[in-house]
Design an enzyme around this catalytic site. Structure first.
Site, PDB file in Angstrom:
ATOM      1  N   ASN A 278       0.809  -1.213   0.000  1.00 22.19           N
ATOM      2  CA  ASN A 278       0.000   0.000   0.000  1.00 22.19           C
ATOM      3  C   ASN A 278       0.844   1.265   0.000  1.00 22.19           C
ATOM      4  OD1 ASN A 278      -2.508  -1.325   0.019  1.00 22.19           O
ATOM      5  ND2 ASN A 278      -2.327  -1.693   2.210  1.00 22.19           N
ATOM      6  N   HIS A 280       3.150   2.414   2.053  1.00 20.73           N
ATOM      7  CA  HIS A 280       3.557   3.085   3.286  1.00 20.73           C
ATOM      8  C   HIS A 280       4.361   2.107   4.130  1.00 20.73           C
ATOM      9  CE1 HIS A 280      -0.879   2.173   4.551  1.00 20.73           C
ATOM     10  NE2 HIS A 280      -0.174   1.097   4.402  1.00 20.73           N
ATOM     11  N   CYS A 315       3.399   6.666   7.669  1.00 14.68           N
ATOM     12  CA  CYS A 315       4.776   7.103   7.449  1.00 14.68           C
ATOM     13  C   CYS A 315       5.153   6.771   6.018  1.00 14.68           C
ATOM     14  CB  CYS A 315       5.715   6.413   8.440  1.00 14.68           C
ATOM     15  SG  CYS A 315       7.424   6.981   8.346  1.00 14.68           S
TER      16      CYS A 315
END
Length: 384
Positions: A278, A280, A315
């Site tokens: 995804n 991240h 993040c």
């Protein structure tokens, strides 16, 4: 002596002709410990057939056989499957040499990755991903259902709690069971039980909470009735918890670590290998970052027995992260643990004064925004 396989294959010129192969095993294998092994295979497939026939020479211990079929090779070689009721998934794993740390036992990151092999999303644990595949979910967003894919929805981790009562060593075999259930109107949960295959002892447990996010807007979204019906079609009909005890540590709120922190590690940067499907940072990377700011003397004398992480924001690959750690105040730490059986599970009770509890904070270096809030519990290492 190594296992040697000699194969002669002739592929016919016309579509539909199947591969013929002859394989033989040369020599005898030396006596090996009697534990399950991951299966090895030599694979042949025809490039001209519309539905290629797959033949695999599979070696398990001293025995070899040829498996033929049109299904996925990974499905036939995987050492796991749905439970008899079809509402949970179990899979066995061998702890490899590259999965152990300085204590010659599996690291907490190894165990978290094995959970991920069997799971859902942002770092959805391996057993969870295999469970999702086994019931027909997609793995393009980790266990997305048909409706989720149409609406560009994915699951992301909100909380993860792991307890480890005994670390498996190199070459040990563990069995991990996982299942998912509903969790209110905005999310779902996934639980795991980890057992030592040699003894049947529960050596670890974990639970997690997940929320739904729109992959395009990156905003959270309520779980619709259609998605809930699809997602929970293979969930237990009655509530089943990895931590059935009242007031268990998986429910404990994590206090915010206040500045100044006692220990810190600044300027941590995500590697490309830390990113998941995804795009991240995978949640196992957060575990490593949390531990980076722990004092070395704690690592030398103690081992991690429990970790809880609350995920506050994503993040990205270009973020820079600071890791902060402080001892948890005594009045907040409460009681910690010895092994004891409760309702068939290994569990933790009070009365161990050699344990240490820490609070952790991961934040963005540029603006101080909170990424992750954590709590860890450490017990004295066992005598060698």
């Amino acid at each position: 002596m190594l296992l040697k396989v000699s194969c002669n294959a002739a592929v016919a010129a016309y579509a539909g002709d199947q591969i013929q192969s002859q394989c033989r095993v040369l020599g005898q294998l030396p006596t090996r410990p009697n534990f399950p092994r991951r299966r090895r295979a030599v694979v042949f497939s025809s490039p001209v057939a519309k539905a290629p026939l797959v033949q695999a020479v599979v070696s398990e211990g001293r025995a070899s056989r040829v498996e033929t079929g049109s299904g996925g090779l990974a499905d036939r070689l995987r050492s796991g499957g749905l439970a008899e009721d079809g509402l949970s998934y179990k899979e066995k794993f061998i702890v490899r040499s590259y999965e152990v740390g300085i204590n010659k036992t599996a690291t907490v990151e190894t165990i978290a990755n094995l959970l991920q092999i069997l799971c859902l999303s942002i770092t959805a644990p391996e057993v969870g991903c295999n469970h999702a595949q086994s019931v027909g979910y997609s793995t393009d967003g980790f266990a997305t259902t048909t409706t989720m894919r149409k609406l560009h929805l994915i699951w992301v981790t909100a909380r993860m709690h792991i307890e480890i009562y005994k670390y498996p060593a190199w070459s040990d075999v563990v069995e991990i069971e996982t299942w998912c259930q509903g969790e209110g109107r905005i999310g779902t949960r996934r639980d795991w039980i980890v057992k030592d295959c040699a003894t049947g002892q529960v050596i670890g447990r974990a639970t997690s909470k997940w929320v739904m996010m729109n992959q395009d807007t990156r905003r959270f979204q309520k779980v619709s009735d259609d998605v809930r019906a699809e997602h929970l079609a293979f969930a237990p009909r009655e509530l089943r918890l990895a931590f059935p005890e009242d007031n268990n540590r998986s429910l404990k709120k994590i206090s915010k670590l206040e500045d100044p922190a006692q220990h810190s590690r600044l300027g941590l940067v995500p590697r490309r290998a830390d990113l998941d499907m995804n795009q991240h940072v995978n949640n196992v990377a957060y575990i490593g970052w949390v531990l980076e700011s722990l004092p070395q003397e704690v690592i030398d004398t103690h081992e991690l027995q429990a970790i809880t992480l609350d995920y506050r924001r994503e993040c990205q690959h270009d973020d820079v992260v600071d890791s902060l750690t402080s001892l948890e105040p005594v009045e907040e730490s409460g009681a910690v643990s010895e092994l004891q059986g409760i309702n068939g599970y290994a569990s933790a009770t009070a009365n161990n004064q050699e344990c240490l509890n820490f609070l952790h904070l991961l934040r963005l270096s540029r603006d101080g925004l909170e990424i992750n809030r954590g709590r860890t519990e450490w017990r004295k290492k066992p005598a060698l």
